[in-house]
Design a protein around this motif. Structure first.
Motif, PDB file in Angstrom:
ATOM      1  N   THR A 139       0.829  -1.209   0.000  1.00  0.00           N
ATOM      2  CA  THR A 139       0.000   0.000   0.000  1.00  0.00           C
ATOM      3  C   THR A 139       0.858   1.252   0.000  1.00  0.00           C
ATOM      4  OG1 THR A 139      -1.692  -1.192   1.247  1.00  0.00           O
ATOM      5  CG2 THR A 139      -1.872   1.202   1.179  1.00  0.00           C
ATOM      6  N   MET A 140       1.928   1.242   0.796  1.00  0.00           N
ATOM      7  CA  MET A 140       2.832   2.391   0.832  1.00  0.00           C
ATOM      8  C   MET A 140       3.549   2.564  -0.503  1.00  0.00           C
ATOM      9  SD  MET A 140       4.436   1.859   4.653  1.00  0.00           S
ATOM     10  CE  MET A 140       5.457   3.329   4.576  1.00  0.00           C
ATOM     11  N   VAL A 141       4.033   1.468  -1.061  1.00  0.00           N
ATOM     12  CA  VAL A 141       4.725   1.540  -2.346  1.00  0.00           C
ATOM     13  C   VAL A 141       3.760   1.971  -3.451  1.00  0.00           C
ATOM     14  CG1 VAL A 141       5.948   0.204  -4.103  1.00  0.00           C
ATOM     15  CG2 VAL A 141       6.437  -0.176  -1.680  1.00  0.00           C
ATOM     16  N   GLY A 142       2.536   1.421  -3.438  1.00  0.00           N
ATOM     17  CA  GLY A 142       1.566   1.752  -4.476  1.00  0.00           C
ATOM     18  C   GLY A 142       1.186   3.219  -4.482  1.00  0.00           C
ATOM     19  N   SER A 143       0.953   3.794  -3.296  1.00  0.00           N
ATOM     20  CA  SER A 143       0.598   5.215  -3.235  1.00  0.00           C
ATOM     21  C   SER A 143       1.767   6.086  -3.676  1.00  0.00           C
ATOM     22  CB  SER A 143       0.170   5.589  -1.814  1.00  0.00           C
ATOM     23  OG  SER A 143       1.215   5.330  -0.884  1.00  0.00           O
ATOM     24  N   THR A 144       3.002   5.671  -3.344  1.00  0.00           N
ATOM     25  CA  THR A 144       4.174   6.430  -3.783  1.00  0.00           C
ATOM     26  C   THR A 144       4.337   6.354  -5.289  1.00  0.00           C
ATOM     27  OG1 THR A 144       5.254   5.889  -1.678  1.00  0.00           O
ATOM     28  CG2 THR A 144       6.648   6.754  -3.427  1.00  0.00           C
ATOM     29  N   VAL A 145       4.151   5.165  -5.862  1.00  0.00           N
ATOM     30  CA  VAL A 145       4.207   5.002  -7.315  1.00  0.00           C
ATOM     31  C   VAL A 145       3.163   5.897  -7.986  1.00  0.00           C
ATOM     32  CG1 VAL A 145       3.781   3.390  -9.220  1.00  0.00           C
ATOM     33  CG2 VAL A 145       5.163   2.683  -7.272  1.00  0.00           C
ATOM     34  N   GLY A 146       1.958   5.933  -7.416  1.00  0.00           N
ATOM     35  CA  GLY A 146       0.905   6.762  -7.988  1.00  0.00           C
ATOM     36  C   GLY A 146       1.263   8.237  -7.991  1.00  0.00           C
ATOM     37  N   LEU A 147       1.844   8.719  -6.900  1.00  0.00           N
ATOM     38  CA  LEU A 147       2.190  10.139  -6.826  1.00  0.00           C
ATOM     39  C   LEU A 147       3.371  10.466  -7.735  1.00  0.00           C
ATOM     40  CD1 LEU A 147       1.173  12.663  -5.483  1.00  0.00           C
ATOM     41  CD2 LEU A 147       2.758  12.277  -3.594  1.00  0.00           C
ATOM     42  N   VAL A 148       4.336   9.554  -7.828  1.00  0.00           N
ATOM     43  CA  VAL A 148       5.437   9.761  -8.775  1.00  0.00           C
ATOM     44  C   VAL A 148       4.891   9.809 -10.199  1.00  0.00           C
ATOM     45  CG1 VAL A 148       7.521   8.713  -9.745  1.00  0.00           C
ATOM     46  CG2 VAL A 148       7.202   8.763  -7.272  1.00  0.00           C
ATOM     47  N   ALA A 149       3.897   8.973 -10.496  1.00  0.00           N
ATOM     48  CA  ALA A 149       3.275   8.987 -11.820  1.00  0.00           C
ATOM     49  C   ALA A 149       2.573  10.313 -12.087  1.00  0.00           C
ATOM     50  CB  ALA A 149       2.291   7.827 -11.952  1.00  0.00           C
ATOM     51  N   VAL A 150       1.951  10.888 -11.057  1.00  0.00           N
ATOM     52  CA  VAL A 150       1.326  12.208 -11.216  1.00  0.00           C
ATOM     53  C   VAL A 150       2.388  13.247 -11.564  1.00  0.00           C
ATOM     54  CG1 VAL A 150       0.110  14.060 -10.006  1.00  0.00           C
ATOM     55  CG2 VAL A 150      -0.621  11.692  -9.717  1.00  0.00           C
ATOM     56  N   GLY A 151       3.559  13.151 -10.911  1.00  0.00           N
ATOM     57  CA  GLY A 151       4.652  14.064 -11.243  1.00  0.00           C
ATOM     58  C   GLY A 151       5.093  13.931 -12.686  1.00  0.00           C
ATOM     59  N   VAL A 152       5.146  12.700 -13.193  1.00  0.00           N
ATOM     60  CA  VAL A 152       5.482  12.488 -14.605  1.00  0.00           C
ATOM     61  C   VAL A 152       4.383  13.047 -15.503  1.00  0.00           C
ATOM     62  CG1 VAL A 152       5.910  10.738 -16.370  1.00  0.00           C
ATOM     63  CG2 VAL A 152       6.902  10.474 -14.092  1.00  0.00           C
ATOM     64  N   ALA A 153       3.128  12.894 -15.080  1.00  0.00           N
ATOM     65  CA  ALA A 153       2.003  13.415 -15.870  1.00  0.00           C
ATOM     66  C   ALA A 153       2.077  14.934 -15.999  1.00  0.00           C
ATOM     67  CB  ALA A 153       0.681  12.997 -15.234  1.00  0.00           C
ATOM     68  N   LEU A 154       2.608  15.614 -14.983  1.00  0.00           N
ATOM     69  CA  LEU A 154       2.771  17.064 -15.085  1.00  0.00           C
ATOM     70  C   LEU A 154       3.702  17.436 -16.232  1.00  0.00           C
ATOM     71  CD1 LEU A 154       3.095  18.157 -11.332  1.00  0.00           C
ATOM     72  CD2 LEU A 154       1.088  18.313 -12.812  1.00  0.00           C
ATOM     73  N   THR A 155       4.653  16.554 -16.520  1.00  0.00           N
ATOM     74  CA  THR A 155       5.547  16.779 -17.661  1.00  0.00           C
ATOM     75  C   THR A 155       4.831  16.487 -18.971  1.00  0.00           C
ATOM     76  OG1 THR A 155       7.476  16.189 -16.312  1.00  0.00           O
ATOM     77  CG2 THR A 155       7.735  16.105 -18.700  1.00  0.00           C
ATOM     78  N   VAL A 156       4.118  15.382 -19.015  1.00  0.00           N
ATOM     79  CA  VAL A 156       3.426  14.971 -20.249  1.00  0.00           C
ATOM     80  C   VAL A 156       2.375  16.010 -20.645  1.00  0.00           C
ATOM     81  CG1 VAL A 156       1.965  13.201 -21.301  1.00  0.00           C
ATOM     82  CG2 VAL A 156       3.854  12.537 -19.781  1.00  0.00           C
ATOM     83  N   PHE A 157       1.656  16.524 -19.639  1.00  0.00           N
ATOM     84  CA  PHE A 157       0.584  17.486 -19.918  1.00  0.00           C
ATOM     85  C   PHE A 157       0.988  18.914 -19.525  1.00  0.00           C
ATOM     86  CE2 PHE A 157      -1.457  13.360 -19.115  1.00  0.00           C
ATOM     87  CZ  PHE A 157      -2.146  13.199 -20.307  1.00  0.00           C
ATOM     88  N   ALA A 158       2.261  19.202 -19.655  1.00  0.00           N
ATOM     89  CA  ALA A 158       2.752  20.530 -19.280  1.00  0.00           C
ATOM     90  C   ALA A 158       2.147  21.632 -20.148  1.00  0.00           C
ATOM     91  CB  ALA A 158       4.275  20.567 -19.369  1.00  0.00           C
ATOM     92  N   GLY A 159       1.884  21.329 -21.425  1.00  0.00           N
ATOM     93  CA  GLY A 159       1.319  22.343 -22.313  1.00  0.00           C
ATOM     94  C   GLY A 159      -0.026  22.863 -21.835  1.00  0.00           C
TER      95      GLY A 159
END
Length: 549
Positions: free
Chosen positions: A489-509
């Protein structure tokens, strides 16, 4: 029905969830389900609010039928709705992480009966601050934050946490008292605390009175935002709290102070009357903060200093009083909330897997847990501003605005921003090299878990007879017990938030476009004032933008 009329639910739902979780003290699983469910529902609502104002438009909701400026007004615009979505997404990830930690540790470090209701009250305070349309309601939001954050910071009742909590409360109370005095003086001078009303009436005061009120509000918010030299309290306060509490504090609480600075600077005190001192403060915050980070050997303290340092970038964007600068600052706030929280969650996993958060005692984590190495690497590079991550894009936007402004102080800030980014990379590289890649035998007093075969590590209740849980070596370790080092659960929530950080790059425009429109509307002020008082209200012209844009 306009979805913006549902804005009060962003505050009501977390408070309702807090009440329900408090009633479910003896039902642990139901309490967790209610808290996660209520926060998920709040996030969904706020996504609808953001969608309703995405292409423009500002909406005001008056509570209790009181006509502005006499009643409480909640205002939904692009900036506030973006902050709501980002803060709730981060809060949800941290809540899931904390739930996983509680299940793994038996809730000894964060009693469920206290943690969940208090955490939801904290979320309600954050939402109230972002939506508030008057200064006194903003003050109430800050006080909700103060009360809830003190309880969360002192969970477990250890000596270091109590001492850090006392320092935090004293500083916060000083800031709150200064804010309350400012509100009283503003009300005495204008007869109102409604921010839309103040945007008209403050301009009618003499310049000396305006400057005094302006400085008092900036100091009060500067303490909460941890700008230099008012940031002395933060590095000693945040690292002592439990990992999920430190993560949400680092990600959110200082940004509420930044939000208040942005809102009041653009709406109540437009122009550039105090922009030169703000630029100096921004430069000192960046440089002093990152120099403090370089001197740290504990990852949590290092990240606390980088938190202070990167507040300087946000103040830099605000101080330029230009659409480009403010838009870049809004983008950077959203980026930093996500990335800083991710790094603190990863640090919590490092502490569990490696037995310490001190880089002097860590080594070989990349071999021990490649996933943990990846989870640290991605947000760390993002924080340092390495292309093509969102941290790089946000900093480039700020530097472009500084070059566009073209003053000597702006160029000094551009140079300071570049140097700070390079020093951030250096500080992060030290952690990466020493904690993840050097041999465990080269560490100072390494934890036994780093030297052992992972198949021979077991969690035991009291290995040293000191009343604390810990780890020992054994030849009879089950897979289930090894997994408790890094619960899914701890790893999964961290993975999810790191993915959100990557999404900020993908949808930066699209995010940059939203930030740019939000900046334009705030500098214009007309949409905000008309949303509160109606289209017939005469809005004083906004001062000319610096740099012409």
């Amino acid at each position: 029905m306009n979805l913006a009329s549902l804005a009060p639910l962003a505050v009501v739902l977390p408070i309702l969830g807090a009440a329900l979780t408090f009633l479910l003290i003896r039902h642990t699983r139901m309490q967790r389900a209610v808290s996660i469910g209520m926060l998920s529902l709040t996030l969904l609502l706020e996504c609808f609010l953001l969608a309703s104002v995405w292409d423009g438009g500002t909406f005001a909701v008056t509570l209790g039928g009181w006509i502005p400026p006499y009643g409480i007004v909640l205002v939904v615009d692009q900036f506030s709705s973006l902050m709501l979505v980002v803060s709730s997404a981060v809060s949800l990830a941290v809540l899931v992480y904390a739930t996983g930690q509680g299940m793994a540790d038996g809730d000894h470090d964060a009693p469920v009966s206290i943690f969940h209701p208090t955490y939801l009250i904290l979320v309600a305070g954050v939402s109230n601050a972002f939506l508030s349309g008057d200064l006194f309601n903003l003050y109430v939001g800050f006080e909700i934050l103060l009360t809830a954050s003190y309880v969360l910071m002192t969970l477990g009742g250890t000596g270091p946490r109590i001492r850090a909590g006392v320092t935090y409360v004293v500083v916060s109370v000083v800031s709150s008292v200064l804010f309350l005095i400012s509100i009283a003086m503003i009300y005495g001078a204008t007869g109102t605390v409604n921010m839309a009303d103040l945007s008209i009436k403050l301009g009618q005061l003499d310049q000396g009175t305006q400057t005094l009120l302006h400085v008092m509000l900036l100091v009060a918010f500067g303490i909460k935002a941890a700008v230099f030299p008012l940031s002395f309290w933060l590095p000693d306060s945040y690292p002592t709290a439990p990992a999920p509490v430190t993560a949400v504090f680092a990600g959110l609480l200082t940004k509420v102070g930044v939000y208040a600075m942005v809102r009041t600077e653009t709406l109540l005190f437009p122009g550039d009357s105090l922009n030169t001192p703000l630029m100096v403060v921004a430069l000192l915050t960046m440089v002093v903060g990152i120099l403090g980070a370089l001197a740290q050997s504990d990852i949590k303290r290092l990240l606390s200093f980088t938190l202070v340092s990167h507040i300087g970038y946000m103040v830099f964007g605000l101080a330029m009083s230009s659409r480009v600068g403010l838009g870049a600052a809004i983008f950077y706030v959203a980026h930093h909330i996500t990335i800083q929280t991710s790094l603190f969650l990863v640090t919590g996993l490092i502490e569990r897997r490696g037995g310490s958060s001190s880089i002097d005692r860590l080594g070989g984590l990349a071999k021990l847990s490649p996933l943990l190495a990846l989870l640290f690497f991605i947000p760390a590079m993002n924080l340092a501003g390495i292309p093509p991550f969102s941290g790089f894009l946000g900093k480039v936007g700020l530097l472009q605005a500084g070059v566009q402004l073209g003053t000597p102080l702006a160029y000094a800030l551009v140079i300071g921003g570049v140097v700070t980014s390079l020093l951030t990379l250096l500080a992060i590289a030290r952690v990466w090299n020493r904690a993840f890649w050097r041999r465990p035998t080269d560490a100072d007093h390494p934890d036994p878990v780093l030297l052992a075969d992972p198949n021979e590590v077991e969690l035991v209740a009291d290995p040293d007879g000191n009343g604390r849980s810990g780890m020992m070596l054994t030849k009879r370790t089950s897979t289930a017990r090894r997994n408790t080092l890094m619960p899914r659960t701890m790893v999964g929530s961290t993975v999810g938030l790191v993915a959100v950080g990557v999404a900020l790059t993908v949808f930066a425009g699209p995010l940059f476009e939203l930030s740019d429109r939000a900046a334009q509307e705030m500098l214009d002020r007309t949409p905000y004032i008309h949303a509160v008082f109606g289209e017939d209200t005469v809005v004083p012209p906004a001062p000319a933008l610096r740099g012409g844009k």
